[in-house]
Design a protein around this motif. Sequence first.
Motif, PDB file in Angstrom:
ATOM      1  N   LYS A  13       0.826  -1.207   0.000  1.00  0.00           N
ATOM      2  CA  LYS A  13       0.000   0.000   0.000  1.00  0.00           C
ATOM      3  C   LYS A  13       0.859   1.254   0.000  1.00  0.00           C
ATOM      4  N   ARG A  14       2.084   1.144   0.533  1.00  0.00           N
ATOM      5  CA  ARG A  14       2.961   2.306   0.616  1.00  0.00           C
ATOM      6  C   ARG A  14       3.911   2.428  -0.572  1.00  0.00           C
ATOM      7  N   THR A  15       3.968   1.419  -1.430  1.00  0.00           N
ATOM      8  CA  THR A  15       4.848   1.513  -2.589  1.00  0.00           C
ATOM      9  C   THR A  15       4.229   2.449  -3.619  1.00  0.00           C
ATOM     10  N   ASN A  16       5.069   2.973  -4.480  1.00  0.00           N
ATOM     11  CA  ASN A  16       4.515   3.870  -5.483  1.00  0.00           C
ATOM     12  C   ASN A  16       3.782   3.077  -6.552  1.00  0.00           C
ATOM     13  N   THR A  17       2.983   3.778  -7.325  1.00  0.00           N
ATOM     14  CA  THR A  17       2.129   3.115  -8.299  1.00  0.00           C
ATOM     15  C   THR A  17       2.928   2.419  -9.398  1.00  0.00           C
ATOM     16  N   PHE A  18       4.125   2.904  -9.714  1.00  0.00           N
ATOM     17  CA  PHE A  18       4.898   2.256 -10.765  1.00  0.00           C
ATOM     18  C   PHE A  18       5.352   0.867 -10.333  1.00  0.00           C
ATOM     19  N   ILE A  19       5.752   0.706  -9.091  1.00  0.00           N
ATOM     20  CA  ILE A  19       6.150  -0.610  -8.580  1.00  0.00           C
ATOM     21  C   ILE A  19       4.944  -1.542  -8.600  1.00  0.00           C
ATOM     22  N   ARG A  20       3.805  -1.063  -8.147  1.00  0.00           N
ATOM     23  CA  ARG A  20       2.585  -1.885  -8.181  1.00  0.00           C
ATOM     24  C   ARG A  20       2.210  -2.232  -9.622  1.00  0.00           C
ATOM     25  N   PHE A  21       2.379  -1.269 -10.538  1.00  0.00           N
ATOM     26  CA  PHE A  21       2.102  -1.495 -11.948  1.00  0.00           C
ATOM     27  C   PHE A  21       2.993  -2.618 -12.495  1.00  0.00           C
ATOM     28  N   LEU A  22       4.268  -2.615 -12.140  1.00  0.00           N
ATOM     29  CA  LEU A  22       5.181  -3.667 -12.583  1.00  0.00           C
ATOM     30  C   LEU A  22       4.800  -5.025 -11.989  1.00  0.00           C
ATOM     31  N   LEU A  23       4.384  -5.038 -10.729  1.00  0.00           N
ATOM     32  CA  LEU A  23       3.936  -6.294 -10.103  1.00  0.00           C
ATOM     33  C   LEU A  23       2.703  -6.845 -10.816  1.00  0.00           C
ATOM     34  N   VAL A  24       1.764  -5.972 -11.113  1.00  0.00           N
ATOM     35  CA  VAL A  24       0.568  -6.387 -11.848  1.00  0.00           C
ATOM     36  C   VAL A  24       0.959  -6.921 -13.220  1.00  0.00           C
ATOM     37  N   GLY A  25       1.915  -6.267 -13.873  1.00  0.00           N
ATOM     38  CA  GLY A  25       2.396  -6.744 -15.163  1.00  0.00           C
ATOM     39  C   GLY A  25       2.967  -8.151 -15.084  1.00  0.00           C
ATOM     40  N   ALA A  26       3.707  -8.416 -14.020  1.00  0.00           N
ATOM     41  CA  ALA A  26       4.268  -9.762 -13.834  1.00  0.00           C
ATOM     42  C   ALA A  26       3.152 -10.784 -13.626  1.00  0.00           C
ATOM     43  N   SER A  62      -5.028  -7.544 -15.927  1.00  0.00           N
ATOM     44  CA  SER A  62      -4.317  -6.270 -15.823  1.00  0.00           C
ATOM     45  C   SER A  62      -5.285  -5.128 -15.541  1.00  0.00           C
ATOM     46  N   TYR A  63      -6.377  -5.085 -16.283  1.00  0.00           N
ATOM     47  CA  TYR A  63      -7.376  -4.026 -16.079  1.00  0.00           C
ATOM     48  C   TYR A  63      -7.890  -4.056 -14.646  1.00  0.00           C
ATOM     49  N   TYR A  64      -8.327  -5.218 -14.201  1.00  0.00           N
ATOM     50  CA  TYR A  64      -8.908  -5.327 -12.867  1.00  0.00           C
ATOM     51  C   TYR A  64      -7.905  -4.950 -11.771  1.00  0.00           C
ATOM     52  N   LEU A  65      -6.698  -5.515 -11.835  1.00  0.00           N
ATOM     53  CA  LEU A  65      -5.708  -5.251 -10.786  1.00  0.00           C
ATOM     54  C   LEU A  65      -5.195  -3.809 -10.818  1.00  0.00           C
ATOM     55  N   ASN A  66      -5.009  -3.262 -12.020  1.00  0.00           N
ATOM     56  CA  ASN A  66      -4.568  -1.865 -12.088  1.00  0.00           C
ATOM     57  C   ASN A  66      -5.667  -0.922 -11.604  1.00  0.00           C
ATOM     58  N   ARG A  67      -6.902  -1.241 -11.889  1.00  0.00           N
ATOM     59  CA  ARG A  67      -8.020  -0.404 -11.442  1.00  0.00           C
ATOM     60  C   ARG A  67      -8.158  -0.436  -9.916  1.00  0.00           C
ATOM     61  N   THR A  68      -8.072  -1.645  -9.338  1.00  0.00           N
ATOM     62  CA  THR A  68      -8.327  -1.782  -7.904  1.00  0.00           C
ATOM     63  C   THR A  68      -7.083  -1.654  -7.039  1.00  0.00           C
ATOM     64  N   PHE A  71      -3.961   1.725  -9.029  1.00  0.00           N
ATOM     65  CA  PHE A  71      -4.400   3.119  -9.043  1.00  0.00           C
ATOM     66  C   PHE A  71      -5.611   3.382  -8.152  1.00  0.00           C
ATOM     67  N   GLN A  72      -6.228   2.344  -7.617  1.00  0.00           N
ATOM     68  CA  GLN A  72      -7.390   2.467  -6.727  1.00  0.00           C
ATOM     69  C   GLN A  72      -8.387   3.476  -7.292  1.00  0.00           C
ATOM     70  N   SER A  73      -8.795   3.217  -8.528  1.00  0.00           N
ATOM     71  CA  SER A  73      -9.612   4.151  -9.296  1.00  0.00           C
ATOM     72  C   SER A  73     -11.101   3.964  -9.030  1.00  0.00           C
ATOM     73  N   LYS A  74     -11.806   5.061  -9.093  1.00  0.00           N
ATOM     74  CA  LYS A  74     -13.268   5.064  -9.006  1.00  0.00           C
ATOM     75  C   LYS A  74     -13.891   5.413 -10.357  1.00  0.00           C
TER      76      LYS A  74
END
Length: 144
Positions: A13-26, A62-68, A71-74
């Motif tokens: 939760k404290r990592t930046n979005t780019f790190i989370r984006f890379l994890l989701v990509g993996a 990717s869509y689901y994980l990046n959204r939730t 980026f925790q998007s609404k």
Amino acid sequence: MSSLALILENYLKRTNTFIRFLLVGAVNTLAGLSIIFILLNLIGMSYWTATFIGNSIGAAISYYLNRTFTFQSKASIQKSAVRFISVILFSYFLSYAISDLAAESMQDFHLLGYELSRVELAVFMGAAIYTITNYFGQKYFVFK
């Protein structure tokens, strides 16, 4: 939930979005490739069908994980899904057009005793450009 899971969740939760984006990509790459190989080797599907289904499922993950998660998007699902597909296509065509042009002027490269051809270098360049443009497109256009 185990204490390790809580620690990991708190850290992520404290990592930046780019790190989370890379994890989701993996995760989506692993899922998509697994599905492709299962469909090819166990089910006996054709290459084109298996890769289309595997890549589509990977993109949905990717869509689901990046959204939730990333980026925790609404943003509305309808609007963001269309934008998501647009960003993926834009990133793909831009990155591989640039890397294809660059491949014409590059030289082969030696790395740790292995020779990378200019085409292989272009693939790596394209992957980097794709990842960066896809990240910014999702962050500032899809899931803003």
